[in-house]
Design an enzyme around this catalytic site. Sequence first.
Site, short mmCIF file in Angstrom:
data_model
loop_
_atom_site.label_atom_id
_atom_site.label_comp_id
_atom_site.label_asym_id
_atom_site.label_seq_id
_atom_site.Cartn_x
_atom_site.Cartn_y
_atom_site.Cartn_z
N ASP A 136 47.56 -5.40 -19.66
CA ASP A 136 48.34 -5.75 -18.49
C ASP A 136 47.35 -5.91 -17.34
O ASP A 136 46.41 -5.12 -17.22
CB ASP A 136 49.39 -4.69 -18.16
CG ASP A 136 50.49 -5.26 -17.26
OD1 ASP A 136 51.15 -6.21 -17.70
OD2 ASP A 136 50.67 -4.78 -16.13
N PHE A 174 42.84 -20.21 -13.35
CA PHE A 174 44.29 -20.22 -13.42
C PHE A 174 44.79 -19.05 -12.57
O PHE A 174 44.02 -18.20 -12.11
CB PHE A 174 44.77 -20.09 -14.87
CG PHE A 174 44.28 -18.84 -15.56
CD1 PHE A 174 45.03 -17.67 -15.52
CD2 PHE A 174 43.08 -18.83 -16.25
CE1 PHE A 174 44.58 -16.51 -16.14
CE2 PHE A 174 42.63 -17.68 -16.88
CZ PHE A 174 43.38 -16.52 -16.82
N ARG A 196 38.79 -8.16 -17.21
CA ARG A 196 39.06 -8.00 -18.64
C ARG A 196 37.76 -7.66 -19.39
O ARG A 196 37.76 -6.84 -20.30
CB ARG A 196 39.69 -9.27 -19.19
CG ARG A 196 40.11 -9.14 -20.65
CD ARG A 196 41.03 -10.26 -21.09
NE ARG A 196 42.38 -10.07 -20.58
CZ ARG A 196 42.97 -10.86 -19.67
NH1 ARG A 196 42.32 -11.90 -19.18
NH2 ARG A 196 44.19 -10.61 -19.24
#
Length: 209
Positions: free
Chosen positions: A75, A166, A195
Amino acid sequence: MTRKLGGGSLVIATHNEGKLREISALLAPYGLKCISAGSLGLPEPPEDGKTFVDNALIKARAAAEASGLAALADDSGLSVDALGGRPGVYTADWAERQWFEGDPGRDWYMAMGKVEGMLQQLGPDTDRSAAFHCVLAIVWPGGEHEVYEGTCSGSLTWPPRGEMGFGYDPVFVPEGRDQTFAEIDPQEKHSMSHRADAFAKLVADQFGS
């Protein structure tokens, strides 16, 4: 003591094939066969947690319980200091769903504009510090779990710049750089992202000596 992933199959708690490919490539050197929750026909649980950790655990726990296999979920989102950490877990929700050429998608330009509008309301000298966060959660069928958190700090700029990113990438400038994430080569971006930070911690803990 940390529970360790063995070889075999790992369920990636996503219905997004792009995310499955990205995570599979990161874990391929460690002998894991990654399969998506979507390919197993598993339902997507409601992400009603209050934190990134909550939501990652909700998704991983649901996939582990339904499949009987270890499951990994992530998440992630953007937090803006001057906005009290918002949008946070509601990062995607701020980009309301729109219909483009018959397919539902999120209006990320609107989301970026919402953040910018709120910052401008606070005045020209407002702190524009922000950070992307990523939480990776591994849950085993018996309920044991491990959580890894990654961060990429930076600041927000306006107007949006770049075509390669994005989400909020066109307005996020990582610390120590003058380009937005959407202006940085994707491979380089992936190496410095929130990430990447979280995965480095997972790999060190799960597969380190």
